[in-house]
Design an enzyme around this catalytic site. Structure first.
Site, PDB file in Angstrom:
ATOM      1  N   HIS A 429       0.681  -0.655  -0.428  1.00 17.34           N
ATOM      2  CA  HIS A 429       0.031  -0.100  -0.419  1.00 17.34           C
ATOM      3  C   HIS A 429       0.704   0.978  -0.104  1.00 17.34           C
ATOM      4  O   HIS A 429       1.771   1.304  -0.257  1.00 17.34           O
ATOM      5  CB  HIS A 429      -1.316   0.035   1.398  1.00 17.34           C
ATOM      6  CG  HIS A 429      -0.632  -0.132   2.589  1.00 17.34           C
ATOM      7  ND1 HIS A 429      -0.989   0.564   3.428  1.00 17.34           N
ATOM      8  CD2 HIS A 429       0.619  -0.764   2.726  1.00 17.34           C
ATOM      9  CE1 HIS A 429      -0.910   0.406   4.759  1.00 17.34           C
ATOM     10  NE2 HIS A 429       0.615  -0.036   4.410  1.00 17.34           N
ATOM     11  N   GLU A 430       0.047   2.174  -0.302  1.00 11.96           N
ATOM     12  CA  GLU A 430       0.742   3.689  -0.818  1.00 11.96           C
ATOM     13  C   GLU A 430       1.720   3.323  -1.716  1.00 11.96           C
ATOM     14  O   GLU A 430       2.564   4.232  -1.525  1.00 11.96           O
ATOM     15  CB  GLU A 430       1.354   4.077   1.338  1.00 11.96           C
ATOM     16  CG  GLU A 430      -0.166   4.057   2.162  1.00 11.96           C
ATOM     17  CD  GLU A 430      -0.348   5.917   1.769  1.00 11.96           C
ATOM     18  OE1 GLU A 430      -0.212   6.267   0.907  1.00 11.96           O
ATOM     19  OE2 GLU A 430      -1.914   5.627   2.049  1.00 11.96           O
ATOM     20  N   GLY A 431       1.813   2.928  -2.190  1.00 13.40           N
ATOM     21  CA  GLY A 431       2.795   2.695  -3.215  1.00 13.40           C
ATOM     22  C   GLY A 431       4.126   1.808  -3.700  1.00 13.40           C
ATOM     23  O   GLY A 431       4.586   1.354  -2.113  1.00 13.40           O
TER      24      GLY A 431
END
Lengths: 579, 579
Positions: A429-431
């Site tokens: 998550h978040e990249g």
């Protein structure tokens, strides 16, 4: 110390990293901060930790009136808000506590170690409020940021869509202009947002969604690519008290991190969800990414905290569990497995990863606080490392924590299996790690003017220079300089290669780059630990540092050599040969 | 091909490894075996695969009358028995199918890929029956092995106890002599056994427990250490139809592998569980370990099968999922993520690990079939590698399979998260990786006469010699020989070091040794794939082999150098510095 506090970052370690190493604050401020850390860790131990397992078993559930979460999460959030922690790092004029980013991240580490899922709610809320505080109008800040800083409302970040995860340029959520009011340009939004952490819950009075969407053009079409993305505030409950036009279409059932409700949200199934634009048209992605950096460091810190807790729990287990004897010894009573070299090696490796990851994240937070062009440039370079390195190596640390526990570690009677499952989200998550790698190698290195890496090399050179003056650490300093010359050679080779091929091994490059950063930070810490009043602290830092140089850096050097070969196997392999 | 069969080892791959590479069987035998593999894979796809997720959700439960498992497991076992597969590798005179070990392991791979938990029941049963067939009296074989070969009764291995996991010398289960009957020396057993896979279930008519225990001495005491351990057959239902004195004290709730009931068994809460000794007094551990080798290769194959399935499922996902564009391309439609170099790299790495692990296990099975002193010596050397390498690197492959899936891979809507959780058991059970490492470096190398490693070096030299004759693979051959010279240097250094210190980095040595073995097996396979009628097969083997030499062996060389440094950090680190 209570067994519960023992699972959170130790105050001695935090004091060393924050003060002896990073030189945060002055005398009195330090006392205040340590008192704050003590107080918040007690809350973490008493209100976050006890429902760690329960939050895994009893997932958030979707009912007719929305998503319901554990009552224990309500209680934890109430306490958190009472302490003013939603506004920890916000200025006092916005109702915050005015803590530095470094201080608030150190506090976050305690909550994340206690219960990373529950700690996710305030983490996202603070990131949301900060974005509005940075780019919103005064009316938007008053209306939407302040209630979050007070902890009455929570926030989310709505980026991904079912067809657009990492490639945000492809989002299809549509915003149609609908006049203007005291809260700014008004729009009607419609579209589906995926993977929305804390996307719904029954804890806060309202939820402020920050939504990326594209403004419909005259012909009704949407602009192509990421430049057409704008950012909108879309509250669950509108200022007039009515429900906005958005619905929870479903919950994702995850392997871990289950306490944080993860939702599929439908905006505008009716007349369109009402939203107000934040900042200029087409500025959405740029604004989001400025704040995403904060979220990425928080993700890294969450991963570090999970790694740290696994380390502590496996250390305690190893000290108590009796099994086997030393090699060559046949008789006598079984000894603690802590005495077996292989177990000690697994513990030392965890320590080097977990405490190193913690140091990395705090270092980045310190750069936020220092501000100025150099610090910002360096922070931008290190952010993909702060996001990915703790996520990747923290996960390995948690794997080792299971292995130390043997069969017990594979049962749900011990926490280590959940730590491992929870941590597995962090490289995604978040990249994802792959996205971080392209950010590092592309935007921050190959497509930059070279200054970010030069700045980092200066700081590394400074550390190495100081280490050279000691007999004990001069060899490590030389190894560090060698390593970074190797990094620069590899970068020069990739620059010469040019084109898409330069990114073939971006992920391995990120990994090697991260190891180079960690080696530097360990060496830098060791120089600050020399002569420490607590000899166990001095010794612990020194052994972790030596481990990193003896056992980790040689592997990373192999990674660099692989990247430097510019192999093209994966790219050139015929599609049918994968079958 | 059906999507379900696509999750099992492909018939083309098995045909290549079994026939083109390992030269198993003659023409007609090959056709028969492939027909058998096809038939069993259909059963695996139809009766094992569909309850893979359900078996994870609905764990075995303990009720008043014992452990209950999913109805689907009953049906799968009935089909498996109907096909005679419990006796796959047993001679026909014992009611078996008379298949080779290689053939039956290739068949097992299909079931393990489909449902590793359900496949655990027959795997343990066969290992149990083989032990009785090897060491039992004819009456014991008739009474206890035959019903297992028919699949009517299932079997277990009862080794560990709550206080004795890896250190079996410390077991306290007590056997008191109780006369003799037609089934041999009779004993009354009492004690607690832990981690008993398939320890109870409601599928088979009876359960044959093979129990390690110590025979009480005249003074009532138990002999010390592992030499005092004997082996006993303890059936759940006695030959007279009454229940034996043993009870399920509890179930372990695992992170994965949940379909296989894992029990805590109490023997002899009343007058003592009736058991018959197998083989001589004090022979228990030696007998058990002879059979444990088979179990260890099966564990390795299970790990390989999980890795393989994750590879296939992430490959299919990557081919279908559209996301992003090539580096530097801004417009146009999203492309399959299969086209992104980083995704292709994650797939190629999985292929190299999964198919390499499959090859390793089949190679070991082939050694079992070949028999003779050399093959047995080599098999003993490779068994810790066959157990640990697929377990460690198959887990990494499954981690990559999740990463290819992105956020979806972290949800329970896709199989890859379960594959990863299931595979995490493999580095723990049947001897942890640390235990395998001590077995390899100690018993098989430093404490041996040097013949095992010399035999392996001969085979490696033979492969390298053949590769040297090709222009394409001569560089890899040279790298392989260099690598194994390095291994031998490290071994010589450890031998000179002597003492307990030599084992400090045994685990890293095992890892590096395993990589050397895999590099050899990939090179050997590539030589047999040259000119293969199926060019995609030839190309796939060649790319996986090149990947292993370009990206894996250089890392392993770094591991060897680390082992060769004889670092003592973990051992000498002060206890208090861990805190």
């Amino acid at each position: 110390m209570s067994a519960d506090l023992d699972k959170l970052p130790s105050r001695d370690l935090l004091a060393f990293q924050l003060f002896d190493w990073l030189d945060t604050g002055s005398g009195e401020e330090r006392e205040t901060l340590m008192a704050m850390i003590d107080a918040t860790q007690r809350v973490a131990a008493e209100a976050f930790l006890p429902h760690y397992r329960q939050g895994d078993i009893e997932e958030p559930r979707l009912e007719a009136d929305g998503v319901h979460v554990l009552p224990a999460i309500h209680q934890a959030m109430a306490l958190y808000a009472q302490m003013g922690l939603f506004g920890a790092s916000f200025p006092e004029e916005l109702g915050g506590l005015g803590l530095s980013c470094t201080a608030s991240l150190a506090i976050h580490a305690g909550f994340a170690a206690a219960n990373v899922s529950t700690a996710g709610y305030p983490m996202l809320t603070a990131a949301n409020a900060r974005l509005i505080a940075a780019f919103g109008t005064p009316a938007q800040v008053d209306r939407f940021a302040r209630p979050q800083i007070e902890g009455r409302w929570f926030g989310t970040m709505c980026l991904s869509e079912p067809q657009a995860g990492s490639s945000l340029g492809d989002i299809r959520t549509r915003a149609v202009a609908d006049g203007e009011d005291e809260l700014g340009g008004r729009y009607r939004l419609s579209g589906n947002k995926m993977w929305i952490s804390a996307g719904d819950q029954n804890v806060s009075e309202n939820i402020v969604h920050l939504v990326l969407a594209k403004i419909a053009q005259q012909d009704g079409g949407l602009p192509e690519g990421s430049k057409g993305i704008s950012l909108f505030i879309v509250p669950k409950i509108l200022p007039d008290g009515t429900r906005n036009d958005l619905a929870v279409a479903g919950l994702n059932h995850k392997m871990g991190f289950r306490g944080t409700a993860n939702c599929l949200l439908n905006f505008g199934e009716g007349a369109g969800a009402v939203g107000w634009r934040v900042g200029g048209e087409g500025q959405g992605l740029a604004q989001m990414f400025m704040m995403m950096n904060e979220a990425r460091i928080s993700v890294g810190m969450g991963a570090a905290a999970l790694a740290y807790r696994g380390y502590r729990q496996s250390l305690r287990y190893a000290q108590e569990r009796l099994q086997g004897r030393a090699v060559g010894v046949r008789n006598g009573a079984p000894i603690p497995i802590f005495n077996h070299p292989d177990v000690r090696r697994m513990l030392l490796q965890q320590k080097a990863y977990a405490e190193g990851a913690l140091a990395l994240c705090l270092y980045c937070a310190r750069l936020v606080d220092q501000g100025g062009e150099d610090a910002e440039t360096l922070l931008a370079l290190l952010t993909p490392v702060a996001k990915s390195w703790p996520s990747e190596f923290g996960l390995i640390a948690n794997d080792l924590a299971i292995q130390v526990h043997g069969g017990y570690g594979y049962t749900r009677d011990f926490d280590v299996e959940q730590l491992w499952r929870d941590n597995r989200l962090n490289p995604i998550h978040e990249g994802t790690t792959g996205i971080q790698a392209i950010d590092l190698l592309g935007r921050k290195i190959l497509l930059s003017d070279g200054r970010p890496l030069a700045l980092l090399r200066d700081r590394i050179g400074d550390t190495a220079g100081r280490a050279m003056e000691t007999a004990e650490w001069a060899p490590a300093a030389a190894a560090l300089l060698d390593y970074w010359r190797h990094v620069e050679d590899v970068v020069a080779g990739l620059r010469a290669l040019g084109g898409a091929e330069a990114y073939d091994d971006a992920t391995l490059f990120l990994r090697a780059f991260g190891h180079g950063v960690l080696a530097w930070l360990w060496l830098d810490q060791v120089l600050h630990a020399r002569g420490h009043a607590d000899s166990a602290m001095e010794s612990g830092v020194a052994f972790a540092c030596r481990f990193f140089f003896e056992s980790e850096l040689p592997q990373a050097d192999a990674w660099l050599r692989i990247v430097g070969q510019h192999g093209d196997l994966a790219r050139t392999m015929p599609d049918e040969a994968f079958a």
